[in-house]
Scaffold this motif. Structure first.
Motif, PDB file in Angstrom:
ATOM      1  N   MET A   1     -10.032  -4.189 -41.418  1.00  0.00           N
ATOM      2  CA  MET A   1     -10.727  -4.220 -40.133  1.00  0.00           C
ATOM      3  C   MET A   1     -11.154  -5.645 -39.756  1.00  0.00           C
ATOM      4  SD  MET A   1     -10.645  -1.112 -39.014  1.00  0.00           S
ATOM      5  CE  MET A   1      -9.019  -1.168 -39.772  1.00  0.00           C
TER       6      MET A   1
ATOM      7  N   LEU B   1      -5.594  -3.263 -36.558  1.00  0.00           N
ATOM      8  CA  LEU B   1      -6.818  -2.455 -36.527  1.00  0.00           C
ATOM      9  C   LEU B   1      -6.542  -0.950 -36.567  1.00  0.00           C
ATOM     10  CD1 LEU B   1      -8.877  -4.612 -34.034  1.00  0.00           C
ATOM     11  CD2 LEU B   1      -9.501  -4.122 -36.402  1.00  0.00           C
TER      12      LEU B   1
ATOM     13  N   VAL C   1      -9.674  -8.096 -36.507  1.00  0.00           N
ATOM     14  CA  VAL C   1     -10.565  -8.707 -35.517  1.00  0.00           C
ATOM     15  C   VAL C   1     -10.452 -10.230 -35.555  1.00  0.00           C
ATOM     16  CG1 VAL C   1     -12.973  -9.068 -34.871  1.00  0.00           C
ATOM     17  CG2 VAL C   1     -12.175  -6.769 -35.475  1.00  0.00           C
TER      18      VAL C   1
ATOM     19  N   ARG D   1     -10.275  -0.710 -46.443  1.00  0.00           N
ATOM     20  CA  ARG D   1     -10.647  -0.651 -45.024  1.00  0.00           C
ATOM     21  C   ARG D   1     -11.439  -1.871 -44.542  1.00  0.00           C
ATOM     22  NH1 ARG D   1     -13.288   4.671 -42.497  1.00  0.00           N
ATOM     23  NH2 ARG D   1     -11.127   5.365 -42.715  1.00  0.00           N
TER      24      ARG D   1
ATOM     25  N   GLY E   1      -4.641  -0.013 -39.851  1.00  0.00           N
ATOM     26  CA  GLY E   1      -5.493  -0.069 -41.024  1.00  0.00           C
ATOM     27  C   GLY E   1      -6.473   1.084 -41.091  1.00  0.00           C
ATOM     28  N   TRP E   2      -7.039   1.453 -39.951  1.00  0.00           N
ATOM     29  CA  TRP E   2      -7.985   2.570 -39.910  1.00  0.00           C
ATOM     30  C   TRP E   2      -7.296   3.881 -40.291  1.00  0.00           C
ATOM     31  CZ3 TRP E   2     -13.204   2.774 -39.275  1.00  0.00           C
ATOM     32  CH2 TRP E   2     -13.761   4.040 -39.090  1.00  0.00           C
TER      33      TRP E   2
END
Length: 496
Positions: free
Chosen positions: A343, A458, A347, A339, A461-462
């Protein structure tokens, strides 16, 4: 130790031997990765030499990635069936031969055909090399670190590709960018013969010719439609017909695979959210990379007037960050899970691309370099989690298939990135005989599209790293009787 079944040769391999195996396998990603970046930096020279249009340049890249995406799963199963070392060596020989044919191609059509020969060899390299790594490094943390090294080699090849390619284009001509692959390929063949033990799966899946043909039809029709859409008209009968054929082929493919005992692509594995999201992240990340490499080199040379060599130097910050952050990501996965890497990657890549959405011919070098650094760092972080999720979530007997799915997702992403971003840029770009500052404005839609691809990392992946995702992976493992898919969560960093 020839033709041993899965897992039996690991215990006899010393750490030194495992490192030599890793080095031999990394040679394959090195020549394939360097080839991609070398070709991108040479696109303006190829355009001038062979009088190519934007769509012609797209096909120079996409003919290669399209063949890779179409045949990677078949190549992975061939390695499981025939012996991974032998198929790996055949792939190296084909890739080197294709490179030689590219170097002597007299026109764009034959260059594209030679690129397809290169790609046929390439299909036998990355998934099989990753399968060899999977079966050599059984410890999850050691495997994660090895995959991190693998990701670092991707960055190293990207770093050397533009600079070596630029120097070759300026000093000797664009044809030498292909000739440089030949000695590297020969060296990789020798290293493989000396250090890589052969292995094959105890149980090999039967060949699925219907599924293979459908994969080719799906990818070829959709990519052709995207590339030709700006010139033929998006609502023309030709383009709409191609999209319809692709959609019908996709529906037929899913139905066929679900009803086949040993399918080319195990559709049910995608019910595992970590596995399916890793594949989607691969598509998005590599769509961003493919689009970035395609329009960035054109912007630097066509709009800013840089030479191929200096354009290559400009990309070094991006490639250097990939070299640095690939191994870091591999170590992070082994310690704290996937994670954090995913993340930060989403970004960083998105921030970098947003900085480029308004670039002009004289945009400051500082702004460009900050964007390149952010994108490279993010890409270095995102690549290892993709591979680790795929190969750790499959049993050793299906390592070839798992690695091929991960590699296919990457190549599909690269293909779509060049096609979509190239179509958006090509629709508003008109090349002149020399420097065209207007090309900078033509790239703006492309940068927004790339930012969209990176932003998707994002949420994907979360969602791939939640407790619910881990539980779903465990259910899929129980349903399929593999007892292994739940390992995606544990080994790839699914968080509570």
């Amino acid at each position: 130790m020839s033709n041993e079944p899965e897992g039996e040769h690991d215990e006899t391999l010393s750490r030194r031997k495992r490192m030599l195996v890793l080095a031999s396998c990394c040679m394959s990603i090195f020549i394939v990765g360097m080839d991609v970046t070398i070709v991108n930096v040479a696109l303006p020279s190829i355009r001038h030499s062979l009088h190519a249009s934007v769509s012609g340049l797209q096909w120079t890249i996409d003919a290669y990635t399209l063949v890779l995406a179409s045949f990677l799963m078949l190549a992975g199963s061939m390695g499981d069936r025939l012996g991974r070392r032998h198929v790996f060596q055949v792939g190296l020989a084909l890739f080197s031969t294709g490179s030689l044919l590219c170097a002597v191609a007299p026109n764009l059509g034959l260059l594209i055909a030679a690129r397809m020969v290169q790609a046929l060899g390439g299909t036998m390299l990355n998934p099989i090399a990753m399968s060899i790594i999977r079966n050599t490094f059984e410890d999850p943390r050691e495997r994660a670190a090895a995959i991190g090294v693998w990701g670092g080699v991707v960055g190293l090849s990207m770093a050397l590709g533009p600079v070596v390619g630029g120097a070759l284009v300026v000093g000797a001509g664009w044809r030498w960018i292909f000739l440089v692959n030949v000695p590297v390929g020969i060296a990789a063949i020798v290293l493989t013969a000396l250090h890589v033990p052969d292995s094959r799966a105890e149980h090999v899946r039967r060949i699925d010719p219907i599924g293979q043909v459908l994969v080719i039809v799906i990818l070829a029709t959709v990519v052709f439609a995207i590339i030709q859409g700006p010139s033929a008209g998006w609502f023309s009968a030709e383009i709409l017909g191609l999209f319809a054929v692709s959609a019908a082929s996709l529906a037929t493919f899913v139905y066929h695979e679900l009803h086949r005992e040993e399918p080319l692509l195990e559709i049910r594995f995608f019910r595992s959210r970590p596995f399916s999201n890793a594949s989607l992240i691969a598509v998005c990340a590599f769509s961003a990379l493919g689009g970035f490499l395609f329009i960035n080199t054109l912007y630097l040379q066509e709009a800013r007037g840089l030479s191929a060599f200096h354009a290559g130097l400009y990309t070094l910050p991006m490639a250097a960050m990939t070299v640095i952050f690939g191994p870091i990501s591999g170590r992070l996965i082994g310690r704290v899970g996937a994670r954090p890497s995913l993340m930060v990657a989403g970004v960083a890549m998105t921030a970098g691309m947003l900085l480029l959405t308004g670039i002009q011919p004289h945009t400051s070098v500082t702004r460009l370099f900050i964007a390149y650094i952010l994108f490279g760092a993010g890409f270095g972080l995102v690549n290892p989690p993709i591979t680790n999720a795929a190969v750790s979530g499959m049993p050793p007997a299906q390592a070839g298939v798992a690695a091929a799915i991960a590699s296919s997702s990457r190549q599909l992403g690269s293909t779509l990135g060049v096609a979509i971003v190239g179509a958006a840029v090509g629709a508003s770009a008109s090349f002149g005989a020399g420097l065209d500052p207007r090309f900078a404005a033509a790239t703006h839609p492309g940068w927004w599209i790339i930012a969209g691809f990176t932003a998707a990392v994002l949420p994907l992946g979360w969602l791939a790293t939640t407790r619910r995702a881990r539980e779903g992976a465990d259910r899929v493992a129980r349903d399929r009787g593999t007892g292994s898919l739940g390992a995606i969560a544990a080994r790839s960093g699914t968080s509570p």
